[in-house]
Scaffold this active site. Structure first.
Site, short mmCIF file in Angstrom:
data_model
loop_
_atom_site.label_atom_id
_atom_site.label_comp_id
_atom_site.label_asym_id
_atom_site.label_seq_id
_atom_site.Cartn_x
_atom_site.Cartn_y
_atom_site.Cartn_z
N ASP A 210 -5.06 0.45 6.22
CA ASP A 210 -3.94 -0.14 6.95
C ASP A 210 -3.63 -1.51 6.35
O ASP A 210 -4.53 -2.31 6.10
CB ASP A 210 -4.29 -0.28 8.43
CG ASP A 210 -3.12 -0.81 9.24
OD1 ASP A 210 -2.27 0.02 9.62
OD2 ASP A 210 -3.07 -2.03 9.49
N ILE A 211 -2.34 -1.75 6.09
CA ILE A 211 -1.94 -3.05 5.54
C ILE A 211 -1.96 -4.09 6.67
O ILE A 211 -1.32 -3.91 7.71
CB ILE A 211 -0.53 -2.98 4.92
CG1 ILE A 211 -0.52 -1.93 3.79
CG2 ILE A 211 -0.10 -4.34 4.38
CD1 ILE A 211 0.85 -1.71 3.17
N GLU A 252 2.37 1.87 7.76
CA GLU A 252 1.62 1.23 6.69
C GLU A 252 0.22 1.82 6.51
O GLU A 252 -0.66 1.17 5.95
CB GLU A 252 1.52 -0.28 6.95
CG GLU A 252 0.75 -0.67 8.19
CD GLU A 252 1.58 -0.70 9.46
OE1 GLU A 252 1.18 -1.38 10.40
OE2 GLU A 252 2.65 -0.03 9.50
#
Length: 330
Positions: A210-211, A252
């Protein structure tokens, strides 16, 4: 040739249509041959073929269809056509029914086997025309030539159609299993990929990535820049894993699958990915953007479902975020 589930379903649908059509045609010609043409042998054969065709239809709709039935149906249709053409008055041009056989073979067996079988059945067709022509030999040669050209033209059209269908299927499959933005595989592809996973192995690992604070990127620079970051992120991740093992779940979040690693081996790989992204500069519209990622790692347990596999990784990802993000939890 290995057929996918969708292709098998298509073949079964065509099989149903073909079997019911042959059953109806033979049920129609059987009584005519018996009563009108006084040919009980040929008529009884038509009735038997009709019954068998209806049985194939019944087997298909009741999920009792077998590959052997496909060949058996094609065989009885082929034999019945050539017996009819050989025994009937040639002036009725019953041999023209043999021109339908390439379509039958291509529908039921695909391009390669269809082409092979279609080339073989040209031989008995030529034999029947040559032995049953009542005019001079020159006319027999002309009839054979015309029939061969018509047969070849039908095969050519069937071949083109099957190839186009195959290309269309591959294009639709690529669209269905690919993420439109990044070009990597999507969740549907992950589900299909999971079915091929060795369910008895415990050496497969999932990295759920996950960004960190991606919403801030969209808010500060706009969604166009955010989309570019996602595309570049997908390209970066493909340097660490084969393209067949990277998936975008949405937003994301990305998933990487590693199939032959121990717990000891997977942690350095995940840390290497995290560190490399942290050092990487994302370029877009003269902007230089630094981002970090959090990674949750789960090990596949034999017999585990994809949902459980993902939930375990998601829990580890939550732990990584709870620890301040930009870290790996395994």
């Amino acid at each position: 040739m290995h057929l996918t589930k969708t292709q098998v379903q298509l073949r079964l649908s065509l099989q149903k249509g073909l079997s019911i059509l042959v059953g109806i045609l033979m049920a129609f010609f059987g009584p005519i041959n018996i009563i009108y043409f006084n040919n009980p042998t040929l008529g009884c054969m038509d009735v038997i073929v009709s019954i068998f065709s209806f049985y194939c239809f019944w087997a298909t709709i009741n999920n009792k269809d077998k590959v052997l039935l496909h060949y058996a149906l094609a065989l009885v249709v082929t034999v019945s056509i050539y017996i009819t053409a050989y025994t009937a008055d040639f002036r009725a041009f019953s041999i023209l029914w043999a021109l339908s056989l390439p379509m039958v073979y291509y529908i039921m067996f695909g391009t390669r086997r269809g082409a092979f079988l279609s080339s073989i059945i040209l031989i008995p067709s030529i034999f029947i025309i040559n032995t049953h022509m009542v005019t001079d030999q020159f006319m027999a040669y002309r009839a054979i030539l015309n029939y061969s050209l018509a047969h070849s033209f039908i095969c050519f059209l069937c071949h083109l159609y099957e190839q186009q269908q195959s290309r269309n299927y591959e294009q639709l499959k690529k669209i269905a299993l690919s993420d439109a933005l990044t070009g990597v595989q999507n969740r549907h592809a992950l589900e299909a990929h999971f079915c091929d996973l060795d369910k008895s192995s415990d050496r497969a690992h999932m990295l759920l990535i996950d960004i960190d604070f991606f919403k801030k990127v969209n808010d500060q620079f706009g969604h166009e820049i955010g989309d570019h970051v996602l595309v570049e992120m997908a390209e970066c991740l493909q340097t660490y894993v084969d393209a067949n093992n990277i998936f975008r779940l949405g937003g994301e979040e990305f998933v990487l699958l590693f199939k032959n690693h121990t717990d000891i081996e997977i942690k350095p790989k995940a840390e290497n990915i995290r560190h490399s992204i942290e050092q990487y500069l994302f370029h877009s519209h003269n902007l230089r953007i630094n981002i970090t990622i959090s990674i949750g790692v789960s090990r596949f347990l034999p017999g585990q479902s994809l949902g459980d596999f993902l939930r375990t990784a998601d829990k580890k990802l939550y732990d990584a975020k709870s620890e301040g993000r930009n870290c790996v939890c395994i």
